[in-house]
Write a protein that holds these residues in place. Structure first.
Motif, PDB file in Angstrom:
ATOM      1  N   PRO A 435       0.605  -1.084  -0.277  1.00 29.52           N
ATOM      2  CA  PRO A 435       0.104  -0.004   0.004  1.00 29.52           C
ATOM      3  C   PRO A 435       0.971   1.303   0.104  1.00 29.52           C
ATOM      4  O   PRO A 435       1.857   1.300   0.422  1.00 29.52           O
ATOM      5  N   ILE A 436       0.279   2.403  -0.591  1.00 31.96           N
ATOM      6  CA  ILE A 436       0.724   3.673  -0.349  1.00 31.96           C
ATOM      7  C   ILE A 436      -0.359   4.557   0.048  1.00 31.96           C
ATOM      8  O   ILE A 436      -1.485   4.556  -0.544  1.00 31.96           O
ATOM      9  N   GLY A 437      -0.056   5.446   0.842  1.00 30.74           N
ATOM     10  CA  GLY A 437      -0.928   6.436   1.474  1.00 30.74           C
ATOM     11  C   GLY A 437      -0.511   7.968   1.451  1.00 30.74           C
ATOM     12  O   GLY A 437       0.469   8.219   1.238  1.00 30.74           O
ATOM     13  N   VAL A 438      -1.589   8.686   1.373  1.00 29.83           N
ATOM     14  CA  VAL A 438      -1.379  10.239   1.467  1.00 29.83           C
ATOM     15  C   VAL A 438      -2.074  10.590   2.780  1.00 29.83           C
ATOM     16  O   VAL A 438      -3.024  10.131   3.529  1.00 29.83           O
ATOM     17  N   GLN A 439      -1.729  11.960   3.279  1.00 31.64           N
ATOM     18  CA  GLN A 439      -2.398  12.927   4.119  1.00 31.64           C
ATOM     19  C   GLN A 439      -2.884  13.688   3.577  1.00 31.64           C
ATOM     20  O   GLN A 439      -2.305  14.581   2.841  1.00 31.64           O
ATOM     21  N   VAL A 440      -4.377  14.076   3.811  1.00 32.99           N
ATOM     22  CA  VAL A 440      -5.029  15.432   3.550  1.00 32.99           C
ATOM     23  C   VAL A 440      -5.302  16.293   4.661  1.00 32.99           C
ATOM     24  O   VAL A 440      -5.688  15.862   5.565  1.00 32.99           O
ATOM     25  N   MET A 441      -4.601  17.460   4.507  1.00 34.66           N
ATOM     26  CA  MET A 441      -4.910  18.359   5.674  1.00 34.66           C
ATOM     27  C   MET A 441      -6.123  19.632   5.005  1.00 34.66           C
ATOM     28  O   MET A 441      -5.932  19.962   3.983  1.00 34.66           O
ATOM     29  N   GLY A 442      -6.685  19.863   6.024  1.00 37.77           N
ATOM     30  CA  GLY A 442      -7.695  20.999   5.929  1.00 37.77           C
ATOM     31  C   GLY A 442      -7.498  22.072   6.951  1.00 37.77           C
ATOM     32  O   GLY A 442      -6.684  21.993   8.017  1.00 37.77           O
ATOM     33  N   PRO A 443      -8.149  23.002   6.794  1.00 39.58           N
ATOM     34  CA  PRO A 443      -8.058  24.152   8.016  1.00 39.58           C
ATOM     35  C   PRO A 443      -8.532  23.678   9.285  1.00 39.58           C
ATOM     36  O   PRO A 443      -9.224  22.763   9.471  1.00 39.58           O
ATOM     37  N   PRO A 444      -8.254  24.459  10.578  1.00 43.13           N
ATOM     38  CA  PRO A 444      -8.778  23.741  11.848  1.00 43.13           C
ATOM     39  C   PRO A 444     -10.314  23.626  11.819  1.00 43.13           C
ATOM     40  O   PRO A 444     -11.123  24.216  11.322  1.00 43.13           O
ATOM     41  N   ARG A 445     -10.755  22.503  12.553  1.00 48.06           N
ATOM     42  CA  ARG A 445     -12.077  22.015  12.646  1.00 48.06           C
ATOM     43  C   ARG A 445     -12.851  21.760  11.409  1.00 48.06           C
ATOM     44  O   ARG A 445     -13.931  22.122  11.131  1.00 48.06           O
ATOM     45  N   SER A 446     -12.050  21.394  10.262  1.00 47.44           N
ATOM     46  CA  SER A 446     -12.760  20.883   9.049  1.00 47.44           C
ATOM     47  C   SER A 446     -12.836  19.607   8.683  1.00 47.44           C
ATOM     48  O   SER A 446     -12.968  19.189   7.682  1.00 47.44           O
ATOM     49  N   GLU A 447     -12.911  18.877   9.919  1.00 43.27           N
ATOM     50  CA  GLU A 447     -13.039  17.307   9.523  1.00 43.27           C
ATOM     51  C   GLU A 447     -14.449  16.830   8.781  1.00 43.27           C
ATOM     52  O   GLU A 447     -14.237  15.889   8.129  1.00 43.27           O
ATOM     53  N   ALA A 448     -15.387  17.745   8.902  1.00 42.72           N
ATOM     54  CA  ALA A 448     -16.552  17.496   7.976  1.00 42.72           C
ATOM     55  C   ALA A 448     -16.265  17.166   6.618  1.00 42.72           C
ATOM     56  O   ALA A 448     -16.595  16.641   5.860  1.00 42.72           O
ATOM     57  N   ALA A 449     -15.661  18.445   6.228  1.00 44.18           N
ATOM     58  CA  ALA A 449     -14.956  18.633   4.801  1.00 44.18           C
ATOM     59  C   ALA A 449     -13.888  17.462   4.569  1.00 44.18           C
ATOM     60  O   ALA A 449     -14.419  17.151   3.467  1.00 44.18           O
ATOM     61  N   LEU A 450     -13.291  17.121   5.392  1.00 46.44           N
ATOM     62  CA  LEU A 450     -12.376  15.990   5.249  1.00 46.44           C
ATOM     63  C   LEU A 450     -13.115  14.719   4.834  1.00 46.44           C
ATOM     64  O   LEU A 450     -12.539  13.966   3.865  1.00 46.44           O
ATOM     65  N   PHE A 451     -14.095  14.531   5.440  1.00 48.49           N
ATOM     66  CA  PHE A 451     -14.867  13.407   5.469  1.00 48.49           C
ATOM     67  C   PHE A 451     -15.452  13.335   4.201  1.00 48.49           C
ATOM     68  O   PHE A 451     -15.757  12.138   3.271  1.00 48.49           O
ATOM     69  N   ALA A 452     -16.173  14.469   3.899  1.00 46.66           N
ATOM     70  CA  ALA A 452     -16.930  14.561   2.388  1.00 46.66           C
ATOM     71  C   ALA A 452     -15.818  14.097   1.526  1.00 46.66           C
ATOM     72  O   ALA A 452     -16.102  13.766   0.326  1.00 46.66           O
ATOM     73  N   PHE A 453     -14.594  14.898   1.254  1.00 51.06           N
ATOM     74  CA  PHE A 453     -13.550  14.688   0.421  1.00 51.06           C
ATOM     75  C   PHE A 453     -13.071  13.112   0.454  1.00 51.06           C
ATOM     76  O   PHE A 453     -12.962  12.568  -0.698  1.00 51.06           O
ATOM     77  N   GLY A 454     -12.919  12.744   1.831  1.00 50.79           N
ATOM     78  CA  GLY A 454     -12.672  11.282   1.810  1.00 50.79           C
ATOM     79  C   GLY A 454     -13.672  10.284   1.056  1.00 50.79           C
ATOM     80  O   GLY A 454     -13.231   9.375   0.579  1.00 50.79           O
ATOM     81  N   ALA A 455     -14.976  10.645   1.200  1.00 53.87           N
ATOM     82  CA  ALA A 455     -15.907   9.794   0.560  1.00 53.87           C
ATOM     83  C   ALA A 455     -15.854  10.024  -1.034  1.00 53.87           C
ATOM     84  O   ALA A 455     -16.060   9.042  -1.774  1.00 53.87           O
ATOM     85  N   TRP A 456     -15.607  11.305  -1.392  1.00 55.78           N
ATOM     86  CA  TRP A 456     -15.332  11.484  -3.023  1.00 55.78           C
ATOM     87  C   TRP A 456     -14.089  10.778  -3.457  1.00 55.78           C
ATOM     88  O   TRP A 456     -14.244  10.193  -4.433  1.00 55.78           O
ATOM     89  N   TRP A 457     -12.893  10.659  -2.647  1.00 52.55           N
ATOM     90  CA  TRP A 457     -11.914   9.858  -2.904  1.00 52.55           C
ATOM     91  C   TRP A 457     -12.112   8.526  -3.108  1.00 52.55           C
ATOM     92  O   TRP A 457     -11.558   7.864  -3.989  1.00 52.55           O
ATOM     93  N   GLU A 458     -12.714   7.914  -2.347  1.00 47.92           N
ATOM     94  CA  GLU A 458     -13.056   6.508  -2.409  1.00 47.92           C
ATOM     95  C   GLU A 458     -13.974   5.988  -3.434  1.00 47.92           C
ATOM     96  O   GLU A 458     -13.981   4.952  -4.115  1.00 47.92           O
ATOM     97  N   ARG A 459     -14.775   6.896  -4.194  1.00 53.95           N
ATOM     98  CA  ARG A 459     -15.656   6.976  -5.377  1.00 53.95           C
ATOM     99  C   ARG A 459     -14.781   7.111  -6.452  1.00 53.95           C
ATOM    100  O   ARG A 459     -14.785   6.313  -7.507  1.00 53.95           O
ATOM    101  N   GLU A 460     -13.763   8.279  -6.581  1.00 57.28           N
ATOM    102  CA  GLU A 460     -13.071   8.517  -7.653  1.00 57.28           C
ATOM    103  C   GLU A 460     -11.605   8.015  -7.641  1.00 57.28           C
ATOM    104  O   GLU A 460     -10.933   8.092  -8.758  1.00 57.28           O
ATOM    105  N   ILE A 461     -11.023   7.848  -6.745  1.00 56.51           N
ATOM    106  CA  ILE A 461      -9.587   7.649  -6.659  1.00 56.51           C
ATOM    107  C   ILE A 461      -9.199   6.243  -6.372  1.00 56.51           C
ATOM    108  O   ILE A 461      -8.320   5.623  -7.091  1.00 56.51           O
ATOM    109  N   CYS A 462      -9.721   5.749  -5.287  1.00 60.62           N
ATOM    110  CA  CYS A 462      -8.872   4.340  -4.713  1.00 60.62           C
ATOM    111  C   CYS A 462     -10.164   3.810  -3.641  1.00 60.62           C
ATOM    112  O   CYS A 462     -10.619   4.338  -2.701  1.00 60.62           O
ATOM    113  N   THR A 463     -10.652   2.840  -4.276  1.00 59.34           N
ATOM    114  CA  THR A 463     -11.906   2.152  -3.398  1.00 59.34           C
ATOM    115  C   THR A 463     -11.451   1.698  -2.120  1.00 59.34           C
ATOM    116  O   THR A 463     -10.175   1.376  -1.688  1.00 59.34           O
TER     117      THR A 463
END
Length: 472
Positions: A435-463
């Protein structure tokens, strides 16, 4: 039933528990059976609390499902530097080999209140490090190649999740422990904004660097576990209310508009293995093809390796000086001895310079969010390395002078108060290598946006990752 349950996602299992189709005791037995079947060689979970878990499950069986909390009686594992009441908590060091806490600490007590059932304690590094090995509990092995490290320090938790021993796990992070093991195992992890998750009573209660967080095989499960960890607790002075919780809805709603994504394969010119840099190059094209606004950019972070070593030394001296002066030196690993000695002897002007660098970095990161929504870089600078090595000795021919040099890419972002989610770009499926992984950083208290981005990621980038059957 047991085999089928362990291969479900945590959200699927939570649904079954909520509907009464599976009892907490059945989930616990499924977890225990899987642990006994696969962990003998892996050593992800060296401390078991099966009887305690069975009793906790028996009690929850008698409670109506709607009253069991968000996790509903789901088995979890707890990293062995947090307390589970009545279970030895050594932290992987002989210094605390006989420490038996009467009660769970505030982090784990909250999880239990929300329906989690600890079944085991997860292995970790000895007093800090990014390889899960210690002289008391042994070494945790990579489930895809037993000759390799699983990373650290939350490596036991990551391996347990990746191999289906539990559905979600607890971990914590100072310099990458919720990002490095997920990257090595092909799963997900979240380093939350400091204050989101109440922490145990630490030696430095005002430290914003150490945070607790979840690990899971997919983003939806990660958010489910995170929701069970989020709360305000006045006992932790860093704790703050989270009015934007729960976060599970965000993980179920993939980002539906283009985001401004900055990406860097080697921020600050840090050495990064060629295989990882190549994956980052491919990722930039994938993001653009998926509709993201992609730009090669990074917050300026030159000099990070030297300043991180200074700040780590200061923190270790603050935390360990008293015991260090009381105990024989061999009670500490050579690497930790080096950190403590550095903290005790480094010139004050060097410490001031490192703090100024950190303050400047935090200001640059804050300004970075004016033009970018997310920042993506590798979650590790190296691929999994031989398990007998305490740390990576060189990356593409460049020697690592200190055992934290190879995790600077994680450690420096721990210093700025922003949340980071670890996501796979390659899960290590058959024929695709490790495996290879990345870290995605967002502004403070942006966990909701990171989760939404992660859901998009699983659909578009890596299952999402599937359960790994270890090569044992």
């Amino acid at each position: 039933m047991t085999r089928e349950l362990v291969r479900l996602g945590a959200a699927e299992l939570a649904g079954l528990l909520a509907r009464g189709e599976v009892k907490p005791s059945e989930a616990v037995e499924a977890s225990i059976a899987r642990i006994e079947a696969v962990d003998t060689k892996l050593n992800a979970l060296p401390v078991h609390c099966f009887d305690r878990a069975r009793e906790q499950a028996r009690q929850l069986d008698a409670v109506p499902p709607a009253q069991r909390g968000a996790l509903g009686g789901m088995p979890i594992v707890v990293k062995d530097n947090n307390d589970v009441g009545g279970v030895v908590t050594s932290g992987g060091t002989a210094i605390f080999r006989d420490r038996l806490p009467v009660a769970s600490d505030r982090t784990i007590a909250l999880l239990e209140k929300n329906g989690a059932i600890p079944v085991a304690k997860a292995n970790l590094s000895e007093l800090g490090g990014a390889n899960t090995t210690n002289r008391l509990l042994g070494t945790t092995l990579h489930p895809m190649d037993l000759s390799l490290s699983c990373g650290g320090s939350s490596g036991g938790s990551a391996v347990a999740v990746a191999t289906g021993q539990v559905w979600v796990a607890h971990g914590n992070d100072v310099g990458g422990s919720l990002r490095i093991p997920p990257a090595f195992a092909g799963i997900t992890g979240l380093r939350p904004t400091p204050g989101r998750v109440p922490r145990l009573a630490t030696r430095d209660p005002f430290d914003p660097v150490m945070v607790d967080g979840p690990l899971a095989r997919n983003v939806e499960d990660l958010a489910l576990m995170f929701d069970a960890m989020v709360d305000f607790d006045a006992g932790d002075p860093m704790s703050a209310p989270s009015p934007d919780a729960p976060f599970l809805p965000a993980a179920r709603a993939p980002l539906n508009k283009p985001a401004r994504v900055a990406i860097s394969a080697s921020p600050g010119g840090l050495p990064v293995a060629r295989e990882i840099r190549d994956a980052m190059d491919r990722l930039a094209s994938q993001l653009a093809a998926g509709g993201m606004q992609v730009k090669a950019a990074e917050p300026a972070c030159d000099g990070a390796r030297d300043h991180v070593a200074v700040l780590r030394g200061e923190a270790y001296a603050l935390s360990w000086e008293s015991l260090y002066r009381q105990l024989p030196r061999e009670a500490f690993t050579p690497e930790v001895q080096g950190d403590i000695e550095r903290g005790l002897t480094q010139p004050p002007e060097r410490v001031r310079t490192a703090h100024r660098w950190r303050n400047d970095l935090a200001r640059r990161v804050a300004a970075f969010w004016t033009d970018h929504d997310f920042f993506i870089c590798p979650a590790t600078q190296a691929m999994p390395f031989p398990v007998g090595d305490v740390y990576v000795r060189a990356i593409d021919g460049e020697p690592m002078r200190h055992y934290t040099d190879w995790i600077t890419i994680d450690y420096m972002w721990s210093l700025v108060g922003c949340p980071l989610i670890a996501l796979p770009v390659r899960t290590g499926a058959e024929g695709r290598g490790l495996p290879i992984g990345v870290q995605v950083m967002g502004p403070p208290r942006s966990e909701a946006a990171l989760f939404a981005f992660g859901a998009w990621w699983e659909r578009e980038i890596c299952t999402p990752a599937q359960v790994i059957d270890p090569r044992i």
